[in-house]
Design a protein around this motif. Structure first.
Motif, PDB file in Angstrom:
ATOM      1  N   ARG A  73      -3.862  -7.157  -5.705  1.00 59.13           N
ATOM      2  CA  ARG A  73      -3.881  -5.764  -6.173  1.00 59.13           C
ATOM      3  C   ARG A  73      -5.028  -5.002  -5.542  1.00 59.13           C
ATOM      4  O   ARG A  73      -4.889  -3.851  -5.127  1.00 59.13           O
ATOM      5  CB  ARG A  73      -4.006  -5.764  -7.705  1.00 59.13           C
ATOM      6  CG  ARG A  73      -4.046  -4.399  -8.315  1.00 59.13           C
ATOM      7  CD  ARG A  73      -2.737  -3.714  -8.270  1.00 59.13           C
ATOM      8  NE  ARG A  73      -2.908  -2.286  -8.157  1.00 59.13           N
ATOM      9  CZ  ARG A  73      -1.932  -1.405  -8.217  1.00 59.13           C
ATOM     10  NH1 ARG A  73      -0.690  -1.809  -8.371  1.00 59.13           N
ATOM     11  NH2 ARG A  73      -2.172  -0.128  -8.100  1.00 59.13           N
ATOM     12  N   ARG A  74      -6.181  -5.678  -5.436  1.00 62.01           N
ATOM     13  CA  ARG A  74      -7.339  -4.993  -4.854  1.00 62.01           C
ATOM     14  C   ARG A  74      -7.100  -4.668  -3.393  1.00 62.01           C
ATOM     15  O   ARG A  74      -7.465  -3.600  -2.920  1.00 62.01           O
ATOM     16  CB  ARG A  74      -8.564  -5.899  -4.992  1.00 62.01           C
ATOM     17  CG  ARG A  74      -9.834  -5.194  -4.651  1.00 62.01           C
ATOM     18  CD  ARG A  74     -10.980  -6.122  -4.754  1.00 62.01           C
ATOM     19  NE  ARG A  74     -11.792  -5.766  -5.907  1.00 62.01           N
ATOM     20  CZ  ARG A  74     -13.043  -6.166  -6.069  1.00 62.01           C
ATOM     21  NH1 ARG A  74     -13.586  -6.951  -5.184  1.00 62.01           N
ATOM     22  NH2 ARG A  74     -13.712  -5.807  -7.120  1.00 62.01           N
ATOM     23  N   ASP A 115       6.311  -7.916  -7.437  1.00 64.30           N
ATOM     24  CA  ASP A 115       6.487  -6.552  -7.919  1.00 64.30           C
ATOM     25  C   ASP A 115       6.027  -6.396  -9.354  1.00 64.30           C
ATOM     26  O   ASP A 115       6.176  -5.332  -9.937  1.00 64.30           O
ATOM     27  CB  ASP A 115       7.935  -6.092  -7.768  1.00 64.30           C
ATOM     28  CG  ASP A 115       8.900  -7.038  -8.420  1.00 64.30           C
ATOM     29  OD1 ASP A 115      10.102  -6.789  -8.334  1.00 64.30           O
ATOM     30  OD2 ASP A 115       8.452  -8.039  -9.004  1.00 64.30           O
ATOM     31  N   GLU A 116       5.453  -7.451  -9.936  1.00 66.31           N
ATOM     32  CA  GLU A 116       4.795  -7.278 -11.225  1.00 66.31           C
ATOM     33  C   GLU A 116       3.467  -6.576 -11.060  1.00 66.31           C
ATOM     34  O   GLU A 116       2.930  -6.039 -12.031  1.00 66.31           O
ATOM     35  CB  GLU A 116       4.545  -8.629 -11.892  1.00 66.31           C
ATOM     36  CG  GLU A 116       5.793  -9.264 -12.435  1.00 66.31           C
ATOM     37  CD  GLU A 116       5.490 -10.505 -13.258  1.00 66.31           C
ATOM     38  OE1 GLU A 116       4.309 -10.781 -13.521  1.00 66.31           O
ATOM     39  OE2 GLU A 116       6.445 -11.188 -13.635  1.00 66.31           O
ATOM     40  N   ILE A 117       2.891  -6.612  -9.852  1.00 63.56           N
ATOM     41  CA  ILE A 117       1.603  -5.954  -9.699  1.00 63.56           C
ATOM     42  C   ILE A 117       1.579  -4.852  -8.650  1.00 63.56           C
ATOM     43  O   ILE A 117       0.744  -3.976  -8.739  1.00 63.56           O
ATOM     44  CB  ILE A 117       0.481  -6.952  -9.365  1.00 63.56           C
ATOM     45  CG1 ILE A 117       0.923  -7.940  -8.296  1.00 63.56           C
ATOM     46  CG2 ILE A 117       0.035  -7.676 -10.587  1.00 63.56           C
ATOM     47  CD1 ILE A 117      -0.195  -8.792  -7.849  1.00 63.56           C
ATOM     48  N   ILE A 118       2.437  -4.937  -7.636  1.00 64.23           N
ATOM     49  CA  ILE A 118       2.416  -3.839  -6.654  1.00 64.23           C
ATOM     50  C   ILE A 118       3.844  -3.374  -6.417  1.00 64.23           C
ATOM     51  O   ILE A 118       4.766  -4.166  -6.525  1.00 64.23           O
ATOM     52  CB  ILE A 118       1.771  -4.259  -5.322  1.00 64.23           C
ATOM     53  CG1 ILE A 118       2.436  -5.486  -4.728  1.00 64.23           C
ATOM     54  CG2 ILE A 118       0.304  -4.482  -5.484  1.00 64.23           C
ATOM     55  CD1 ILE A 118       1.796  -5.912  -3.465  1.00 64.23           C
ATOM     56  N   PRO A 119       4.061  -2.110  -6.095  1.00 68.76           N
ATOM     57  CA  PRO A 119       5.424  -1.636  -5.823  1.00 68.76           C
ATOM     58  C   PRO A 119       5.899  -2.120  -4.469  1.00 68.76           C
ATOM     59  O   PRO A 119       5.196  -1.972  -3.474  1.00 68.76           O
ATOM     60  CB  PRO A 119       5.280  -0.108  -5.847  1.00 68.76           C
ATOM     61  CG  PRO A 119       3.859   0.165  -5.619  1.00 68.76           C
ATOM     62  CD  PRO A 119       3.072  -1.016  -6.052  1.00 68.76           C
ATOM     63  N   TYR A 136      -4.191  -4.132  -2.027  1.00 68.54           N
ATOM     64  CA  TYR A 136      -3.235  -3.029  -1.967  1.00 68.54           C
ATOM     65  C   TYR A 136      -3.935  -1.703  -2.221  1.00 68.54           C
ATOM     66  O   TYR A 136      -3.668  -0.711  -1.555  1.00 68.54           O
ATOM     67  CB  TYR A 136      -2.123  -3.266  -2.991  1.00 68.54           C
ATOM     68  CG  TYR A 136      -1.100  -2.167  -3.026  1.00 68.54           C
ATOM     69  CD1 TYR A 136      -1.084  -1.236  -4.050  1.00 68.54           C
ATOM     70  CD2 TYR A 136      -0.153  -2.054  -2.030  1.00 68.54           C
ATOM     71  CE1 TYR A 136      -0.157  -0.225  -4.071  1.00 68.54           C
ATOM     72  CE2 TYR A 136       0.776  -1.044  -2.043  1.00 68.54           C
ATOM     73  CZ  TYR A 136       0.767  -0.124  -3.074  1.00 68.54           C
ATOM     74  OH  TYR A 136       1.680   0.884  -3.094  1.00 68.54           O
TER      75      TYR A 136
END
Lengths: 160, 409, 170
Positions: free
Chosen positions: A86-87, A121-125, A89
């Motif tokens: 996530r970071r 896709d639970e954390i980034i689109p 992204y």
């Protein structure tokens, strides 16, 4: 008709600004160097000599997220790795796209347990999902070309 | 889900030297996403300028919970998960798992299956060493070897696809033998590969062996002594490059390896260059083994006939009632080996790969623990890296040849 | 059985009252956890089992006494022999001595057993989690820890599962 021929002879081409911008974005999309597990080996195979992804513009893998446009999530994302993904992204500048390579990145794959995120896709689109375990290099290239098609349909105000 | 925590030096007080606490040395994170760490490995470096004073590896970023998932699936289904553990050596993982099942269940394996297993295991070894050559060469700046190595790998992956339909995660080796027999084109494909490969290996050696930059970056770097190797329980090319001739294919042979004639690659020195030479010699020896195995390939069945563990062929199900019942029981429940525990080891391209399997008589394994070489070899990284530059650290990680799926399981 | 291995096993039985088990040609010594440090140093110094190949554990959950078996795999390079040692531990607050001073390779392996099973090792220099994130609660490989299975999405339960699935905040 007559005007375009005349300007063409003078070397002037007219097009919509969106088309030009999207075409240039697809022409040199640089991925971030982010292989996690087995799918990374097939991603490397897709960039190597037999199936060459640099003919589609992905010449270099940039190591730094601040210099790249595309994130290939290749491999299983574990719970310890998720905040790191996530970071990374968040550190990529817009416009940015994400391709989830393989079953584990798309939906958790073979592993349905405490340690693996059921799909990145639970954390980034995610824009494109490529199925396979691992997908063949030709499948990865097909995914990349589908992303190029998707980018060509985008509007300027999506990333403005 | 975990978040990223800010860790202060206090928590790591017992691991770093006193100079870090005063700020004389710098703590730098060589993070999970890094071009040279061959996967998701995090190294916490304590640096004095550019010299590494201490290096603390942090693994677990690829922890997949394979062992817990295997406990909830039957024996045949969980073999699929073992492929993905050391993803550069999928057939080797299958092999060690099947050897463990066969040892507990006392299954026989026909001769043709043994020979084919050896051929496929050696092809996987060459495959893994080629990728090692490509990626560690790339770390040191040799980009052409990467492209050449991937070109050869494509030939091997084509052979795997010919045999099983999948390029990498084949799950081709099953308890009792192989999944099915190899097609007729297999022999020609392997012999063509054997014809071109020796000259290609020689080419890679010529590209790198006298290159001054390569020699400067690899000789004398990352030395580990034989005594340290034994103390830390290392295995594989790392220990063979320090002078100890320990190869499980010779010492505790499995699957018929005692019938083949090959040398164990040993070098003195224990540095990165010695490991490079060991792996190149191993590739040549693997070609020798494959050639002997191809000449010896007998005809016959490729899977055991023990219907309590091996499903019957499709044609038999139509005519025999017992075959139908066996098929039914194997598909609904799975087979049930007797209770007990075994520990089986094989030689993977990285070292000693072992499988500790405990069965309690039911159709699901009670406990399976894969003893993986990358986990063990990574422990010795701080020892090898002390007092060297970060650039040397990159060369050392490449030379140990770790695969993080192996280390984290 | 190999003569040398026979000698080693009988010596251990005499000194530490271990029990011997055999299965498929492999020999295991069952020992009480208090003796593990002295047993392993004797085996390394007198019988040249220099390599510790593995430290792992097995959980026999509903059974409380003993609940955990800590398993050590030893290998002697000189004699090419393998020996298997098991220590039996009870369920509540299981702890055993660390063998790191005898075999340095046990460092990470014992950390892994601590992380996944919750067995603490007395005298270990650096007992922290290694595979799971540092703030994880629970020990995953114990039998009473759930698998964490997510239900498979079919058309009939698609919407229910999508409601509970975390979505990215952009």
């Amino acid at each position: 008709m007559g005007v375009e021929q005349k300007t063409g002879n003078l070397g002037i081409v007219t097009a919509k600004l969106e088309q030009v911008v999207n075409w240039s974005r697809t022409g040199s999309m640089w991925p971030i160097l982010f292989g996690l597990a087995c799918c990374a080996i097939e991603m490397m195979g897709a960039q190597a000599a037999n199936n060459d992804m640099s003919r589609f513009g992905m010449e270099l893998n940039r190591a730094s997220p601040r210099q790249s446009d595309l994130m290939f999530v290749a491999g299983r994302v574990s719970r310890k790795m998720a905040p790191v993904v996530r970071r990374l992204y968040d550190q990529m500048p817009a416009p940015k796209w994400v391709i989830a390579i393989g079953d584990c990145a798309s939906c958790g794959g073979v592993f349905n347990n405490y340690a693996i995120l059921q799909g990145v896709d639970e954390i980034i689109p995610v824009d494109i999902y490529i199925a396979g375990c691992p997908p063949r290099p030709e499948a990865i290239i097909h995914g990349v070309l589908t992303l190029h098609d998707k980018v060509r349909q985008e509007r300027l105000k999506d990333w403005a | 889900m975990a978040d990223i925590r800010e860790v202060s030096v206090d928590e790591l007080r017992h691991l770093v030297s006193e100079r870090a606490l005063t700020g004389e040395t710098m703590l730098l994170n060589m993070g999970p996403q890094h071009p040279s760490t061959h996967g998701v490995l995090r190294l916490l470096l304590e640096l004095d300028g550019e010299i590494v004073v201490n290096c603390i590896p942090d693994i677990g970023f690829l922890h997949t919970g394979i062992e817990k998932t295997i406990e909830s699936k039957t024996y045949e289904k969980s073999e699929v998960l073992t492929d993905r553990q050391d993803y550069m050596n999928p057939l080797g993982n299958n092999l060690v798992y099947c050897l463990a099942v066969e040892k507990i269940a006392e299954l026989d394996v026909p001769e043709r299956a043994q020979v084919l297993r050896v051929i496929l295991a050696e092809l996987t070894r060459i495959n893994s060493h080629l990728l090692w050559l490509g990626t560690s060469g790339l770390d040191l700046g040799a980009m052409s070897t990467f492209l050449y190595a991937m070109r050869e790998r494509e030939i091997i992956l084509d052979i795997f696809e010919l045999v099983s339909g999948q390029r990498m995660m084949t799950t081709y080796i099953r308890p009792g033998g192989l999944w099915r027999d190899v097609p007729e084109e297999f022999e020609k494909a392997v012999r063509d590969f054997l014809a071109i490969m020796p000259r290609r290996i020689q080419e890679y050696d010529d590209l790198l062996r006298f290159n001054e930059i390569f020699l400067d970056r690899t000789q004398g770097i990352g030395v580990i002594s034989a005594a340290d190797c034994l103390a830390y329980g290392l295995s594989g090319p790392v220990i063979r490059a320090s002078g100890i001739a320990h190869d499980l294919r010779k010492k505790q042979p499995y699957s018929g390896y005692e019938q083949y004639d090959f040398d164990v690659a040993v070098q003195e020195g224990g540095d990165v260059y010695a490991r490079y030479r060991v792996r190149l010699i191993e590739m040549t020896q693997s070609l020798r083994i494959i050639e002997q195995a191809m000449n010896r390939l007998p005809k016959g069945p490729v899977r055991s006939n023990n219907r309590k563990f091996v499903p019957p062929p499709r044609a038999e199900i139509g005519v025999s009632m017992e075959a139908l019942i066996h098929h039914f029981k194997l598909w609904t429940e799975g087979f049930k080996p007797p209770a007990g525990h075994v520990y089986v080891v094989t030689e993977s391209p990285r070292g000693e790969l072992g499988c500790y399997m405990e069965s309690d008589g039911s159709s699901k394994p009670y406990r399976v623990h894969m003893v993986t070489p990358s986990f063990v070899n990574l422990q010795a990284l701080p020892l090898m890296a002390r007092g060297l530059y970060i650039a040397d650290l990159v060369a050392i990680i490449g030379s140990i040849d770790i695969v993080l799926g192996d280390a984290d399981r | 059985m190999n003569e040398y291995l026979n000698q080693a096993i009988s010596a251990m039985e005499l000194r530490f009252s271990t029990r011997l088990e055999q299965f498929r040609g492999e020999f295991s010594l069952i020992v009480k956890p208090e003796f593990i440090l002295s047993l392993l140093s004797a085996v390394r110094d007198e019988f040249q089992f220099e390599l510790l190949m593995d430290v792992t554990a097995v959980d026999y959950f509903p059974q409380e006494k003993p609940r955990f078996h800590v398993v050590y795999q030893l290998y002697s390079m000189e004699h090419n022999l393998r020996l298997h040692v098991r220590a039996l531990l009870d369920g509540n607050a299981p702890a055993i001595d660390s063998v790191e001073t005898i075999y340095p390779s046990a460092n990470w392996k014992e950390r892994e057993v601590y992380d996944l099973f919750g067995i603490s090792f007395n005298g270990h220099s650096d007992l922290r989690r290694i595979e799971m994130p540092a703030d994880w609660v629970g020990h995953p490989l114990r039998k009473d820890y759930p698998l964490g299975y997510e239900e498979v999405q079919f058309t009939f339960n698609f919407d229910e599962i999508m409601k509970n699935k975390p979505q990215p905040k952009d």
